[in-house]
Scaffold this active site. Sequence first.
Site, PDB file in Angstrom:
ATOM      1  CD  GLU A 139      19.127  -6.546  -2.395  1.00  0.00           C
ATOM      2  OE1 GLU A 139      19.968  -5.202  -2.483  1.00  0.00           O
ATOM      3  OE2 GLU A 139      18.780  -7.414  -2.884  1.00  0.00           O
TER       4      GLU A 139
ATOM      5  CD  GLU B 265      -1.483  -2.519   1.806  1.00  0.00           C
ATOM      6  OE1 GLU B 265      -2.574  -3.487   1.649  1.00  0.00           O
ATOM      7  OE2 GLU B 265      -0.315  -3.148   2.066  1.00  0.00           O
TER       8      GLU B 265
ATOM      9  CD  GLU C  29       7.855  -4.410  -7.458  1.00  0.00           C
ATOM     10  OE1 GLU C  29       9.389  -3.867  -6.812  1.00  0.00           O
ATOM     11  OE2 GLU C  29       7.464  -4.887  -6.415  1.00  0.00           O
TER      12      GLU C  29
END
Length: 455
Positions: free
Chosen positions: A337, A60, A364
């Site tokens: 990462e 979020e 992502e």
Amino acid sequence: MALGLYGGVMTALQSLLRRKLARRGRQEPGYLEAIEERFGRYAGEPSEGWLWVHAVSLGETRAAALWVDLLRERRPDIRILWTHGTATGRAEGRRHLRPGDVQVWLPWDAPGPVQRFLAHFRPRLGVLMETEVWPAVVRGCRMAGVPLLLANARLNARSWQRAQRLRWLAGPAYAGLSGVLAQTAGDADRLRTLGAPVDPPAGDTMGNVKFDVPWHPGAWGLGRTWRLAWQAATTASDAPGGRPILMLASSREGEEAAWCEAWRAQATHGAGICQIRPLWLIVPRHPQRFDAVEALLRQAGLRVVRRSTLGPLDAAKPVWPPVAREVDVLLGDSLGEMPWYYGLAQVALLGGSFAPLGGQNLIEAAACECPVVMGPNTFNFAEASEAAIAAGAAERVPDIATAVGRALDWLADPPALARAQAGCQTLLQAHAGAAARCVDAVLRWWDLSAPATAR
């Protein structure tokens, strides 16, 4: 009456919160930071005029940062008050602080802590991210005259059914919001049935701001550089292209054990690419589980090296130590990462989707051109998952054993893998723009909430 009863119960439970934070803090020290803020006691002098953004955890917070960065470009005078509920959310939020901003914990959802929070900061407008509707917070904002939006709002069918059973509490909470910016038409419909004021001027849906995930060329390129170095270091006569890299991303408890069993079966009975011995990159969702996952993998007879043992990631001269070249698993025991991990991997299995946990955000992965194999449980990200499948960036399978086999199939078919990678970009391009629409809506409410003397 319902909210009053709820407030009384939550007030009585505050002592349990202290014990919970103490236990959690033994594994994640971030939970021991500024504990009194959880009870509405904040350092410094009272202030006012904030745009308050509540982003409970890591995902979020990253989503909020997407539209907050755009908002800063248009209105650099606006100061942000960030609140969070988890240690990972607070750590991520710290990366997005700018001069003048403040970051604190969201208070415990009881009348006293909420009133002290609102009295100390006196926000001009509050924005809650995605699902964070807390009854005492909503009621406190209504009483204090603070407009409260729910942005990037989602409510899956399972959560909607649970809210219907608790309608005596959920109804007043959702109805007490000032506006709701829903991700999809389905979310908007479910939210409306609970009395939520889905924001008509902005249209029924805003889209998902996570599709506007920024491109991280440095981290992604670093992952690709390390992948090429890995392939060069592991090239052999029986593996001329080097060992491929597969990933189990954001895995949850139980999934690593299921993966161990599935991989043992593939490695024992599989053929072809299984003999090349892919390196598996396993990244647990929660950092407090890193040690337990490593122990599980070693007990399964797998050779493991942790990401933390590699040291700083040198882009100019990536070097895999000899011990790493022989291992079966690289355990991703670092935070922040994921672009590097996705850049390193060629295909990812989506954690949280093989256990009945609702899945994880796959956007992502798509931004890093890493196709995804997902299990049957993606109800927390249903629309994004279906969109990824339609774009060719993801495939759904019934279980983790099938997922392992499907990932290997993609590696064995380079043209199919290339099409899936292209599908990742198709997915992002088709759903871009929600962050800008969110900014438009927030600024409209910001201007409406201006003091009369300032209009």
